[in-house]
Design a protein around this motif. Structure first.
Motif, PDB file in Angstrom:
ATOM      1  N   GLN A   1      37.068 -13.922  17.384  1.00 28.17           N
ATOM      2  CA  GLN A   1      35.653 -13.733  17.689  1.00 28.17           C
ATOM      3  C   GLN A   1      34.991 -12.862  16.626  1.00 28.17           C
ATOM      4  O   GLN A   1      35.010 -11.639  16.689  1.00 28.17           O
ATOM      5  CB  GLN A   1      35.488 -13.119  19.085  1.00 28.17           C
ATOM      6  CG  GLN A   1      34.059 -13.134  19.581  1.00 28.17           C
ATOM      7  CD  GLN A   1      33.958 -12.686  21.026  1.00 28.17           C
ATOM      8  OE1 GLN A   1      34.786 -11.925  21.512  1.00 28.17           O
ATOM      9  NE2 GLN A   1      32.921 -13.130  21.713  1.00 28.17           N
ATOM     10  N   HIS A   2      34.353 -13.517  15.662  1.00 28.54           N
ATOM     11  CA  HIS A   2      33.674 -12.790  14.596  1.00 28.54           C
ATOM     12  C   HIS A   2      32.357 -12.179  15.077  1.00 28.54           C
ATOM     13  O   HIS A   2      31.958 -11.105  14.628  1.00 28.54           O
ATOM     14  CB  HIS A   2      33.369 -13.726  13.425  1.00 28.54           C
ATOM     15  CG  HIS A   2      34.587 -14.223  12.716  1.00 28.54           C
ATOM     16  ND1 HIS A   2      34.520 -14.970  11.553  1.00 28.54           N
ATOM     17  CD2 HIS A   2      35.901 -14.093  12.983  1.00 28.54           C
ATOM     18  CE1 HIS A   2      35.738 -15.266  11.144  1.00 28.54           C
ATOM     19  NE2 HIS A   2      36.592 -14.746  12.010  1.00 28.54           N
ATOM     20  N   ASP A   3      31.649 -12.913  15.946  1.00 26.19           N
ATOM     21  CA  ASP A   3      30.320 -12.488  16.396  1.00 26.19           C
ATOM     22  C   ASP A   3      30.169 -12.735  17.889  1.00 26.19           C
ATOM     23  O   ASP A   3      30.898 -13.548  18.481  1.00 26.19           O
ATOM     24  CB  ASP A   3      29.219 -13.244  15.652  1.00 26.19           C
ATOM     25  CG  ASP A   3      29.116 -12.850  14.189  1.00 26.19           C
ATOM     26  OD1 ASP A   3      28.832 -11.666  13.922  1.00 26.19           O
ATOM     27  OD2 ASP A   3      29.321 -13.719  13.332  1.00 26.19           O
ATOM     28  N   LEU A   4      29.184 -12.086  18.487  1.00 29.04           N
ATOM     29  CA  LEU A   4      28.824 -12.324  19.880  1.00 29.04           C
ATOM     30  C   LEU A   4      27.668 -13.311  19.890  1.00 29.04           C
ATOM     31  O   LEU A   4      26.511 -12.938  19.654  1.00 29.04           O
ATOM     32  CB  LEU A   4      28.422 -11.013  20.558  1.00 29.04           C
ATOM     33  CG  LEU A   4      29.466  -9.888  20.535  1.00 29.04           C
ATOM     34  CD1 LEU A   4      28.901  -8.621  21.170  1.00 29.04           C
ATOM     35  CD2 LEU A   4      30.742 -10.323  21.241  1.00 29.04           C
ATOM     36  N   CYS A   5      27.965 -14.586  20.120  1.00 23.96           N
ATOM     37  CA  CYS A   5      26.954 -15.639  19.985  1.00 23.96           C
ATOM     38  C   CYS A   5      25.749 -15.457  20.918  1.00 23.96           C
ATOM     39  O   CYS A   5      24.610 -15.698  20.495  1.00 23.96           O
ATOM     40  CB  CYS A   5      27.595 -17.004  20.191  1.00 23.96           C
ATOM     41  SG  CYS A   5      28.701 -17.478  18.843  1.00 23.96           S
ATOM     42  N   PRO A   6      25.933 -15.049  22.176  1.00 21.85           N
ATOM     43  CA  PRO A   6      24.750 -14.837  23.020  1.00 21.85           C
ATOM     44  C   PRO A   6      23.800 -13.788  22.435  1.00 21.85           C
ATOM     45  O   PRO A   6      22.572 -13.976  22.431  1.00 21.85           O
ATOM     46  CB  PRO A   6      25.346 -14.375  24.355  1.00 21.85           C
ATOM     47  CG  PRO A   6      26.714 -14.975  24.374  1.00 21.85           C
ATOM     48  CD  PRO A   6      27.187 -14.890  22.947  1.00 21.85           C
ATOM     49  N   GLU A   7      24.356 -12.694  21.939  1.00 25.20           N
ATOM     50  CA  GLU A   7      23.511 -11.645  21.358  1.00 25.20           C
ATOM     51  C   GLU A   7      22.866 -12.102  20.047  1.00 25.20           C
ATOM     52  O   GLU A   7      21.723 -11.723  19.742  1.00 25.20           O
ATOM     53  CB  GLU A   7      24.333 -10.373  21.140  1.00 25.20           C
ATOM     54  CG  GLU A   7      24.558  -9.536  22.388  1.00 25.20           C
ATOM     55  CD  GLU A   7      25.639 -10.111  23.315  1.00 25.20           C
ATOM     56  OE1 GLU A   7      25.846  -9.543  24.396  1.00 25.20           O
ATOM     57  OE2 GLU A   7      26.273 -11.120  22.952  1.00 25.20           O
ATOM     58  N   ILE A   8      23.572 -12.898  19.250  1.00 17.42           N
ATOM     59  CA  ILE A   8      22.989 -13.432  18.016  1.00 17.42           C
ATOM     60  C   ILE A   8      21.782 -14.300  18.350  1.00 17.42           C
ATOM     61  O   ILE A   8      20.752 -14.250  17.673  1.00 17.42           O
ATOM     62  CB  ILE A   8      24.031 -14.233  17.220  1.00 17.42           C
ATOM     63  CG1 ILE A   8      25.041 -13.292  16.579  1.00 17.42           C
ATOM     64  CG2 ILE A   8      23.365 -15.081  16.130  1.00 17.42           C
ATOM     65  CD1 ILE A   8      26.102 -13.995  15.779  1.00 17.42           C
ATOM     66  N   TYR A   9      21.898 -15.112  19.399  1.00 16.10           N
ATOM     67  CA  TYR A   9      20.779 -15.966  19.813  1.00 16.10           C
ATOM     68  C   TYR A   9      19.556 -15.122  20.164  1.00 16.10           C
ATOM     69  O   TYR A   9      18.432 -15.433  19.756  1.00 16.10           O
ATOM     70  CB  TYR A   9      21.200 -16.827  21.002  1.00 16.10           C
ATOM     71  CG  TYR A   9      20.052 -17.551  21.657  1.00 16.10           C
ATOM     72  CD1 TYR A   9      19.402 -18.598  21.001  1.00 16.10           C
ATOM     73  CD2 TYR A   9      19.597 -17.178  22.921  1.00 16.10           C
ATOM     74  CE1 TYR A   9      18.332 -19.250  21.584  1.00 16.10           C
ATOM     75  CE2 TYR A   9      18.533 -17.829  23.518  1.00 16.10           C
ATOM     76  CZ  TYR A   9      17.902 -18.868  22.845  1.00 16.10           C
ATOM     77  OH  TYR A   9      16.839 -19.515  23.431  1.00 16.10           O
ATOM     78  N   LEU A  10      19.773 -14.051  20.919  1.00 12.95           N
ATOM     79  CA  LEU A  10      18.649 -13.180  21.281  1.00 12.95           C
ATOM     80  C   LEU A  10      17.996 -12.569  20.045  1.00 12.95           C
ATOM     81  O   LEU A  10      16.778 -12.397  19.987  1.00 12.95           O
ATOM     82  CB  LEU A  10      19.133 -12.069  22.220  1.00 12.95           C
ATOM     83  CG  LEU A  10      19.624 -12.469  23.610  1.00 12.95           C
ATOM     84  CD1 LEU A  10      20.039 -11.231  24.386  1.00 12.95           C
ATOM     85  CD2 LEU A  10      18.558 -13.238  24.366  1.00 12.95           C
ATOM     86  N   ALA A  11      18.804 -12.234  19.060  1.00 12.24           N
ATOM     87  CA  ALA A  11      18.283 -11.564  17.871  1.00 12.24           C
ATOM     88  C   ALA A  11      17.563 -12.528  16.940  1.00 12.24           C
ATOM     89  O   ALA A  11      16.618 -12.135  16.245  1.00 12.24           O
ATOM     90  CB  ALA A  11      19.428 -10.883  17.127  1.00 12.24           C
ATOM     91  N   ARG A  12      17.971 -13.795  16.897  1.00 11.78           N
ATOM     92  CA  ARG A  12      17.420 -14.740  15.930  1.00 11.78           C
ATOM     93  C   ARG A  12      16.119 -15.390  16.379  1.00 11.78           C
ATOM     94  O   ARG A  12      15.313 -15.807  15.548  1.00 11.78           O
ATOM     95  CB  ARG A  12      18.432 -15.832  15.611  1.00 11.78           C
ATOM     96  CG  ARG A  12      19.596 -15.370  14.765  1.00 11.78           C
ATOM     97  CD  ARG A  12      20.460 -16.551  14.353  1.00 11.78           C
ATOM     98  NE  ARG A  12      19.796 -17.356  13.348  1.00 11.78           N
ATOM     99  CZ  ARG A  12      20.000 -17.251  12.041  1.00 11.78           C
ATOM    100  NH1 ARG A  12      20.850 -16.341  11.581  1.00 11.78           N
ATOM    101  NH2 ARG A  12      19.365 -18.023  11.194  1.00 11.78           N
ATOM    102  N   PHE A  13      15.909 -15.498  17.686  1.00 14.83           N
ATOM    103  CA  PHE A  13      14.744 -16.221  18.192  1.00 14.83           C
ATOM    104  C   PHE A  13      13.766 -15.269  18.867  1.00 14.83           C
ATOM    105  O   PHE A  13      14.156 -14.420  19.665  1.00 14.83           O
ATOM    106  CB  PHE A  13      15.178 -17.317  19.166  1.00 14.83           C
ATOM    107  CG  PHE A  13      15.926 -18.440  18.496  1.00 14.83           C
ATOM    108  CD1 PHE A  13      15.252 -19.511  17.948  1.00 14.83           C
ATOM    109  CD2 PHE A  13      17.310 -18.396  18.394  1.00 14.83           C
ATOM    110  CE1 PHE A  13      15.941 -20.542  17.317  1.00 14.83           C
ATOM    111  CE2 PHE A  13      18.004 -19.413  17.771  1.00 14.83           C
ATOM    112  CZ  PHE A  13      17.321 -20.498  17.223  1.00 14.83           C
ATOM    113  N   GLU A  14      12.487 -15.449  18.535  1.00  9.80           N
ATOM    114  CA  GLU A  14      11.461 -14.540  19.025  1.00  9.80           C
ATOM    115  C   GLU A  14      11.268 -14.666  20.532  1.00  9.80           C
ATOM    116  O   GLU A  14      11.025 -13.666  21.221  1.00  9.80           O
ATOM    117  CB  GLU A  14      10.133 -14.834  18.301  1.00  9.80           C
ATOM    118  CG  GLU A  14       9.061 -13.803  18.577  1.00  9.80           C
ATOM    119  CD  GLU A  14       7.844 -14.017  17.702  1.00  9.80           C
ATOM    120  OE1 GLU A  14       6.744 -13.666  18.163  1.00  9.80           O
ATOM    121  OE2 GLU A  14       7.987 -14.542  16.578  1.00  9.80           O
ATOM    122  N   LYS A  15      11.360 -15.912  21.063  1.00  8.40           N
ATOM    123  CA  LYS A  15      11.189 -16.134  22.498  1.00  8.40           C
ATOM    124  C   LYS A  15      12.412 -16.877  23.034  1.00  8.40           C
ATOM    125  O   LYS A  15      12.369 -18.088  23.256  1.00  8.40           O
ATOM    126  CB  LYS A  15       9.911 -16.931  22.769  1.00  8.40           C
ATOM    127  CG  LYS A  15       8.638 -16.198  22.370  1.00  8.40           C
ATOM    128  CD  LYS A  15       7.409 -17.026  22.674  1.00  8.40           C
ATOM    129  CE  LYS A  15       6.129 -16.275  22.306  1.00  8.40           C
ATOM    130  NZ  LYS A  15       4.912 -17.082  22.594  1.00  8.40           N
TER     131      LYS A  15
END
Length: 240
Positions: free
Chosen positions: A130-144
């Motif tokens: 697990q290199h990254d936390l995908c759920p948290e990356i999604y929150l960070a990358r998209f404004e809404k």
């Protein structure tokens, strides 16, 4: 050497977001396995000018043409499906010609639990790196961000935890999340930190002139994405 012995000494690593050896974390893992006497194969996308297959420093690299650059949610789905199918094809081809006993799937994305489940049916162990936390990356990358998509990503992560025989985390905080969200234990998780190759990068004498009169000089080597949050305030979960 018997086929069973060959299989026990062969590890397959799956990477989707970067070619190897550009992904230095994965490349150092490959080199560590080779030094320990393992055969290592890697499935990943091609970089510019890369061949479809090559043997590099004892590691077999199997590469597919990368998808078009994703620029929206639908294109991300297309990218994941395309990469999964290309990976599954190479996975099958490698297993039929050079059987392996361990599959190590590196995220993002968290879409390779089905391959891990298939592998386990044949007695192959599945390791989730697990290199990254995908759920948290999604929150960070998209404004809404969509709450439904966020929950779907948590579901994919949970499925990968469940299928995995062992989880590799990049640090103790990720390991804690694997134990809390994935219900893993200390015994089936391992922290493998990313760092420089100390045989090549060594401390040297100070050169204050490089700071150009400033107090500190910070250097970064690698790929930095918008989710890293360097230019924004500390990230806080919208769904906490």
């Amino acid at each position: 050497m018997a086929l069973g012995t060959l299989a026990r000494k062969h590890v397959l690593i799956i990477v989707q977001n970067l070619p190897v050896p550009l992904d230095r974390r994965v490349w150092l893992e490959c080199q560590a396995l080779v030094r320990s006497g393992y055969q290592v194969s890697v499935i990943c996308p091609k970089g510019p000018g890369d061949p479809s297959r090559e043997l590099l420093d004892g590691v077999w690299l199997y590469k597919y043409r990368p998808p078009a650059q994703a620029n929206g949610f639908a294109s991300y789905i297309n990218e994941f499906v395309y990469c999964w199918l290309r990976t599954a094809l190479l996975f099958t081809r490698i297993f039929l010609t050079r059987p392996f006993s361990v599959v190590q799937a590196c995220n993002p994305p968290d879409t390779y639990a089905p391959l891990g489940l298939i592998a386990r049916l044949f007695g192959v162990r599945f390791v989730y790196d697990q290199h990254d936390l995908c759920p948290e990356i999604y929150l960070a990358r998209f404004e809404k961000p969509s709450k439904k998509i966020f929950k779907a990503l948590l579901g994919l992560e949970r499925a990968t935890y469940r299928v995995a025989d062992h989880v590799i985390s990049t640090n103790e905080s990720y390991r804690a999340i694997a134990m809390r969200r994935g219900h893993r234990t200390l015994e089936n998780t391992t922290v493998v930190r990313s760092g420089p190759d100390t045989t090549r990068m060594k401390p040297g004498p100070a050169q204050p002139e490089l700071r150009l009169g400033r107090e500190h000089l910070v250097c970064y080597l690698g790929i930095m994405g918008p989710q890293d949050g360097v230019d924004i305030e500390p990230f806080q979960s919208r769904f906490s």
